[in-house]
Scaffold this motif. Structure first.
Motif: not given
Length: 145
Positions: A17, A50-51, A54-55, A57-58, A61
């Motif tokens: 991130v 941006a990808i 998101g990676y 953030l995954a 999670w």
């Protein structure tokens, strides 16, 4: 082992991130050795950042799940390994990149086997605790023939 998996998942998520946000906000200035190739490459770098964000953030999670899902860990680690393999392909096609890119490639090729090895640690420890206490946790739905 489960604690190490959780820690590594959190670390990967936070780092990704942060890296994604840095590249998103600064563009090519965040790429060692990039120089100033122009607006097209800067646009590409910011898009991929941006990808990458998101990676990350995954991964965060995944780190927040209990137990940490091994399939998700293996999928994300596989994507990370593919990134390192892509750097190898680039090196073969165009020549040696900046030294920092080589360091990143080493990390991208070395960490995924560790994640694969640890991927089931949290699920195994959760199952063992359940057996000890006699409490069962629901698993994935399975169909019987």
């Amino acid at each position: 082992m489960a604690r190490l998996l959780k820690w590594l998942s959190w670390a990967m998520g936070i780092a990704d991130v942060a890296i994604g946000a840095l590249h998103l906000t600064t563009g090519l200035a965040a790429v060692p050795g990039a120089g100033s190739p122009g607006p097209t490459v800067d646009s590409l770098v910011r898009f991929f950042s941006a990808i990458f964000l998101g990676y990350g953030l995954a991964w965060i999670w995944v780190a927040r799940q209990s137990p940490i899902p091994s399939r998700a860990v293996r999928l994300l680690a596989g994507v990370f390994f593919l990134g390192g393999a892509s750097r190898l392909l680039s090196w073969a096609a165009l020549g040696r990149p900046n030294w920092f890119q080589l360091v990143l490639m080493g990390i991208e090729l070395a960490l995924p086997p560790l994640y694969f090895w640890l991927s089931t640690a949290d699920e195994r420890e959760t199952a063992a605790r359940s057996r000890q206490t006699g409490v069962t946790t629901p698993g994935p739905a399975r169909s019987t023939p």
